[in-house]
Design a protein around this motif. Structure first.
Motif, PDB file in Angstrom:
ATOM      1  N   SER A  82       0.836  -1.199   0.000  1.00 31.85           N
ATOM      2  CA  SER A  82       0.000   0.000   0.000  1.00 31.85           C
ATOM      3  C   SER A  82       0.872   1.250   0.000  1.00 31.85           C
ATOM      4  N   VAL A  83       0.374   2.295  -0.654  1.00 34.79           N
ATOM      5  CA  VAL A  83       1.069   3.573  -0.654  1.00 34.79           C
ATOM      6  C   VAL A  83       0.011   4.674  -0.614  1.00 34.79           C
ATOM      7  N   ILE A  84       0.302   5.756   0.117  1.00 35.30           N
ATOM      8  CA  ILE A  84      -0.594   6.909   0.171  1.00 35.30           C
ATOM      9  C   ILE A  84       0.100   8.077  -0.528  1.00 35.30           C
ATOM     10  N   LEU A  85      -0.582   8.657  -1.507  1.00 40.82           N
ATOM     11  CA  LEU A  85      -0.024   9.733  -2.317  1.00 40.82           C
ATOM     12  C   LEU A  85      -0.813  11.016  -2.086  1.00 40.82           C
ATOM     13  N   LEU A  86      -0.129  12.146  -2.211  1.00 42.25           N
ATOM     14  CA  LEU A  86      -0.782  13.452  -2.190  1.00 42.25           C
ATOM     15  C   LEU A  86      -0.514  14.114  -3.528  1.00 42.25           C
ATOM     16  N   ILE A  87      -1.591  14.433  -4.252  1.00 46.38           N
ATOM     17  CA  ILE A  87      -1.468  15.079  -5.556  1.00 46.38           C
ATOM     18  C   ILE A  87      -1.965  16.507  -5.418  1.00 46.38           C
ATOM     19  N   THR A  88      -1.061  17.456  -5.534  1.00 50.48           N
ATOM     20  CA  THR A  88      -1.441  18.865  -5.480  1.00 50.48           C
ATOM     21  C   THR A  88      -1.645  19.376  -6.899  1.00 50.48           C
ATOM     22  N   ASP A  89      -2.581  20.287  -7.052  1.00 52.52           N
ATOM     23  CA  ASP A  89      -2.867  20.889  -8.340  1.00 52.52           C
ATOM     24  C   ASP A  89      -3.129  19.826  -9.407  1.00 52.52           C
ATOM     25  N   PRO A  90      -4.116  18.954  -9.202  1.00 57.41           N
ATOM     26  CA  PRO A  90      -4.332  17.826 -10.106  1.00 57.41           C
ATOM     27  C   PRO A  90      -4.574  18.193 -11.561  1.00 57.41           C
ATOM     28  N   THR A  91      -5.147  19.379 -11.839  1.00 51.24           N
ATOM     29  CA  THR A  91      -5.467  19.717 -13.222  1.00 51.24           C
ATOM     30  C   THR A  91      -4.365  20.512 -13.921  1.00 51.24           C
ATOM     31  N   GLN A  92      -3.253  20.776 -13.225  1.00 51.85           N
ATOM     32  CA  GLN A  92      -2.209  21.592 -13.840  1.00 51.85           C
ATOM     33  C   GLN A  92      -0.865  20.850 -13.865  1.00 51.85           C
TER      34      GLN A  92
END
Length: 391
Positions: A82-92
């Motif tokens: 398992s891995v937890i990711l943080l995606i900032t600014d998903p549309t850019q």
């Protein structure tokens, strides 16, 4: 320039310009949590200011307009790898980084995300029965084990199924974790008990109102709950007067009562995912497995529950996709507007994650290359909200 130097310079500027406290507070409330955490060690005045409930609330209000995505990916149903990711600014720019879950004690390899709201992430770290939870603020890196729930499995009365949800009660300024526990009766029908944990009070209490579970059984997986306008909502299979129908079981976090919401007839032939869209309760109806008898549903429908002129609620279809070659599975919404959709892969291709905006019909692929079999997606905002319930 390091954080100490930048903090001293800002303090000097504020002092020399004799800025009002409200102006300083307004400026600081626009900064990221990482900067504010560093400044706490530079100025006692700022440490106090940024810890007040008013400031925490103002900062959360500003950051809520620019949410990120928090995603848990795992390769087996048991949750290993398992891995937890943080995606900032998903549309850019698709900035993506791994999040390490801090803990003083060893955690299972498969912490499951119950929900993310107000900067707090609730994790289920139990091996079974959803019986061990933690609150985690990835921005401040605070981490807290919650007390064990009241309802437990026994040899004479073992737990059958457990469903949980995590949301915010704005009326009482309280984050709440709800746990719905099903036991099997001798006649095979479920007997349900429910309990709620209050972030503000720091305790569990059992709920008395579970009568709606006499006419419906919650179905779906761990991520089958959504927060809409102060309520937690699950898809359920109807019993008795709702037999052969799907319904939504909704929990009002302010009044702490359950109610049942009927779903449109089209939900009988497809899989149903309950979602939130523009502040309204929504559902996606989609095929997951094509039937061998040829009675297939090869379309993706999306409907919202809105108010009619006569004051009644009505399900309105807003998106319809037909005759697609690969199965589309809804995962949730980002910014309460863009649908997160997983396109199932084949033997040669991994599943892909997309954001789809129903208003302008734009599609963006998310930069996640480790989505093998399972994924959980939630909107997430930075905040200074304490895991201890002091705000």
């Amino acid at each position: 320039m390091n954080s100490s130097c930048s903090g001293r310079r800002l303090r000097t500027m504020a002092s020399s310009l004799s800025l009002p406290q409200t102006t300083i507070s307004d400026i600081l409330s626009r900064l990221p949590v990482k900067s504010l955490t560093r400044f706490k060690s530079v100025s006692k005045d700022w440490a106090y200011l940024t810890s007040t409930p008013a400031f925490v609330s103002d900062h959360l209000r500003r950051s809520s307009s620019d949410p990120s995505l928090i995603v848990r990916c795992y390769n087996t149903q048991s949750g290993f790898d398992s891995v937890i990711l943080l995606i900032t600014d998903p549309t850019q720019n698709f900035a993506c980084r791994h999040l390490a879950v801090p803990s003083d004690e060893p955690l299972p390899l498969f912490p499951k995300i119950v929900g993310s709201i107000g900067g707090l992430v609730c994790l289920d770290v139990s091996p079974c029965y959803a019986s061990d939870f933690v609150l985690w603020n990835p921005g401040t890196k605070q981490f807290k084990h919650l007390p064990f729930p009241l309802i437990a499995s026994t040899r004479s009365n073992p737990i059958w199924l457990v469903f949980v949800g995590f949301g915010f009660d704005s009326f009482n300024n309280d984050y709440k974790l709800v746990r719905i526990v099903s036991f099997k009766r001798n006649d095979g029908l479920p007997f349900v008990r429910a309990e709620v944990y209050s972030w503000k009070e720091g305790v569990w209490k059992e709920l008395e109102d579970t009568v709606c579970f006499d006419s419906a059984i919650i179905c779906g997986g761990q991520d089958g709950v959504v927060v809409v306008d102060g309520s937690l909502n699950w898809v359920a299979i109807g019993l008795q007067r709702y037999a052969d129908r799907k319904v939504v079981i909704s929990f009002d976090m302010r009044r702490e009562v359950f109610k049942t919401i009927p779903l449109p007839a089209l939900t009988r032939i497809g899989n149903v995912k309950v979602m939130s869209y523009m502040g309204l309760l929504a559902i996606a109806v989609y095929p997951l497995v094509f039937a061998a008898n040829g009675n297939n549903m090869n379309r993706f429908e999306f409907s919202v529950l809105s108010d009619c002129e006569d004051g009644r609620k009505h399900w309105t279809n807003v998106v319809l996709a037909e005759n697609f070659s690969k199965t589309l599975v809804p995962m949730g919404t980002w910014r309460d507007r863009e649908l997160m959709i997983k396109q199932m892969g084949d033997r040669d291709n991994h599943p892909k994650l997309f954001l789809y905006d129903p208003i302008d019909e734009r599609t963006k692929r998310l930069p996640i290359d480790c989505v093998d079999l399972y994924v959980q997606c939630y909107s997430h905002v930075e905040s200074l909200v304490s895991v201890d319930g002091r705000n």
